[in-house]
Design an enzyme around this catalytic site. Structure first.
Site, PDB file in Angstrom:
ATOM      1  N   SER A 161     -31.672  42.798  -6.031  1.00  0.00           N
ATOM      2  CA  SER A 161     -30.848  42.404  -4.775  1.00  0.00           C
ATOM      3  C   SER A 161     -30.432  43.867  -4.120  1.00  0.00           C
ATOM      4  O   SER A 161     -30.808  44.920  -4.666  1.00  0.00           O
ATOM      5  CB  SER A 161     -29.648  41.715  -5.286  1.00  0.00           C
ATOM      6  N   LYS A 162     -29.931  43.707  -2.970  1.00  0.00           N
ATOM      7  CA  LYS A 162     -29.398  44.795  -2.111  1.00  0.00           C
ATOM      8  C   LYS A 162     -28.954  46.153  -3.075  1.00  0.00           C
ATOM      9  O   LYS A 162     -29.414  47.111  -2.957  1.00  0.00           O
ATOM     10  CB  LYS A 162     -28.476  44.726  -1.177  1.00  0.00           C
ATOM     11  N   ARG A 163     -28.317  45.715  -4.004  1.00  0.00           N
ATOM     12  CA  ARG A 163     -27.664  47.106  -4.892  1.00  0.00           C
ATOM     13  C   ARG A 163     -28.557  47.634  -5.477  1.00  0.00           C
ATOM     14  O   ARG A 163     -28.387  48.851  -6.155  1.00  0.00           O
ATOM     15  CB  ARG A 163     -26.451  46.545  -5.584  1.00  0.00           C
TER      16      ARG A 163
END
Length: 484
Positions: free
Chosen positions: A250-252
């Site tokens: 995901s984004k992180r």
RNA sequence: GGCCCGUUGGUCAAGUGGUUAAGACACCGCCCUUUCAAGGCGGAGUCACGAGUUCAAUUCUCGUACGGGUCACCA
């Protein structure tokens, strides 16, 4: 039968690495067996539709070289290839299922379903089959009267269903575990759970390749294929791609979409090569750099792993370096120029030399500005910069060397690599100094930074005569004024 | 929680009922060098755990632990 696979994204936004990997494997499985690869747009969720997402899909596939044989943009014998244009088909097939007793209309409201889910008392195990046993004639009348409803699949209550997946092997589940899932929504659009079966059959897909998140609903699809009397395709479920902490990517974790990776300066070829090796390996072959064409030749679903694979940026970095080093110089030079022209503005600089030194040092294009900031900006000097243990160099020695160097360089008739190199070599000999010492001093004088792409000669060339001499003078001034 | 799936070094992974258990990234060291990189050479590091089957288990079976997926009128 000719192998046929499909990439069936829904136009809901960005092209995630996981989607791209599915597309790649679908493409490779088809190509490795001389088959066809088609593109189908699954736009049955009108709420999540994102404008421009379809174009992004076309663009990504094109950039990556994953060309399809059939699709919305190029047509084909099994079109249309956009699900919203196939609504009549799903309606027809849903009717058949209702008639044959494999599906039924359900009139339950979304509120009723939500209440049921919230009810803590009865552990929710899916739809309670409230409408399953309504009198078909009565149900048909309610449908005819226009009452809102969905169509649900009537799952067998007993027995078990099993299927064999190319990657995961044979999987068996008890039919009582299967929910009476919705096939057609109240807006008359099919759900994925229905459309994928109808379309994959109608489009003659032989190998259904998709993420392993679909593994648990595959038995339900098998029951659907059986209800229609259709052959069950070969299933190839792909292991998930996770981040470095083992959680779903995901984004992180950094850039997780193809576009972001491109923007960071990763080359499409490197990205493709990287994700090809996420959850797959060619077996006895230990090489890891493969072009798409080479992958087409060697790829086999046999080499696909079951366990989730961690997307490692370290490895991507290495791959990207490999691809950059192998790039034809002209192409590389153009990429560099795109970035550096705006940095240098009006100033003259030696693009060829810059591209040359950069090609063997850059990890990704996005790193270039920071790597060469010292060329367009004069950074402050400090005495420590001139210290180099191996070359026995320090600020005092550098001061002497630079003063020796200055007249020789100022006197140069031409400012080219050969002349510079020869002159510097001569000064070294005359002063009886080690090359590393002289070159190191000059390089730091020109760059005001300890680590630089390229050595002293290259830096002098890139800067050009005027700027190089100005910086040399500035360095000498600094060293002179260092201790009053 | 139910169901399904998985587990070979930090990461990607090959592989097998008997192997010194490949290779790559990252890491460490050395060499080279006009710095740093790149390149070359070398090093450390792995079969999750416990039973069982077997002459022999990383490999087969069963448990345990841990991780993941899924349980939507999303795909």
């Amino acid at each position: 039968m000719v192998t046929k696979t499909r990439f069936a994204p829904s136009p809901t936004g960005i092209m995630h690495i996981g989607n791209l990997r599915s597309a790649l494997y679908e493409y490779l499985i088809a190509r490795s067996e001389g088959g066809k690869f088609l593109l189908r747009i699954e736009d049955t969720d009108r709420e999540r539709y994102v404008e421009g997402a379809v174009e992004a899909i076309y663009r990504t596939l094109d950039i990556c070289g994953l060309h399809h044989d059939e699709g919305p943009d190029i047509g084909g014998p099994n079109g249309p290839y956009v699900q919203s244009e196939r609504l009549h088909l799903y309606g027809e097939y849903a009717d058949k299922l209702v008639e044959s007793g494999h599906a039924y209309p359900c009139f339950c409201s979304v509120e009723r379903l939500a209440d049921m889910r919230e009810d803590e008392e009865t552990e929710f195990i899916g739809y309670d089959r409230h409408c399953r046993d309504l009198d078909p004639a009565v149900a048909a009348r309610r449908v005819a009267s226009g009452e809102p409803h969905v169509i649900r699949q009537k799952m067998p209550l007993e027995g078990e269903t099993s299927f064999t997946d190319e990657v995961y092997g044979t999987i068996t589940v008890m039919n009582k575990e299967l929910e009476d899932q919705i096939l057609v929504k109240s807006d008359r659009y099919p759900t994925y759970n229905f459309a994928n079966v109808v379309d994959d059959h109608l489009m003659e897909i032989t190998h259904v390749v998709r993420g392993s998140e679909y593994l648990s609903s595959t038995p339900k699809y098998c029951i659907l294929y059986d209800a229609f009397g259709w052959d069950i395709p070969t299933f190839v479920h792909l292991p998930l791609i996770v981040g470095e902490d083992g959680k779903k990517l995901s984004k992180r974790h950094g850039s997780t979409s193809f576009d972001e990776l491109l923007a960071d300066g990763y080359l499409p070829e490197a990205i493709i090569n990287m994700i090809a090796f996420l959850g797959w390996a060619p077996g006895e072959e230990t090489r890891e750099i493969f072009s798409l064409e080479e992958l087409e030749a060697i790829f086999s679903a046999k080499g696909i792993n079951k366990a989730p694979a961690v997307f490692a940026y370290d490895k991507l970095n290495w791959m990207n370096e490999q691809y950059i080093r192998r790039l034809p110089f002209d192409r590389w030079r153009a990429m560099v120029k795109d970035i550096t022209d705006s940095m240098f503005g009006e100033r003259q600089y030696n693009v060829d030399m810059l591209a040359r030194v950069l090609q063997e040092r850059v990890t990704k294009l996005g790193d270039i500005p920071e790597m060469i900031r010292f060329l367009t900006e004069r950074l402050p000097y400090s005495a420590e910069l001139f210290f180099n243990k191996r070359a026995k160099l320090d600020a005092d020695v550098a001061s002497v060397i630079l003063k020796e160097l200055r007249p020789a360089l100022e006197a140069l008739p031409v400012w080219d690599e050969e002349t510079l190199s020869a002159t510097l070599g001569r000064v070294c000999d005359e002063a009886r100094r080690k090359k590393g010492q002289v070159m190191g001093a000059l390089r730091v004088a020109l760059a005001a930074q300890q680590v630089t792409p390229g050595g002293a000669t290259e830096t002098a060339m890139i800067l050009g005569r005027q700027e190089a001499l100005l910086r040399l003078a500035a360095a000498i001034d600094f060293l002179n004024g260092r201790r009053p």
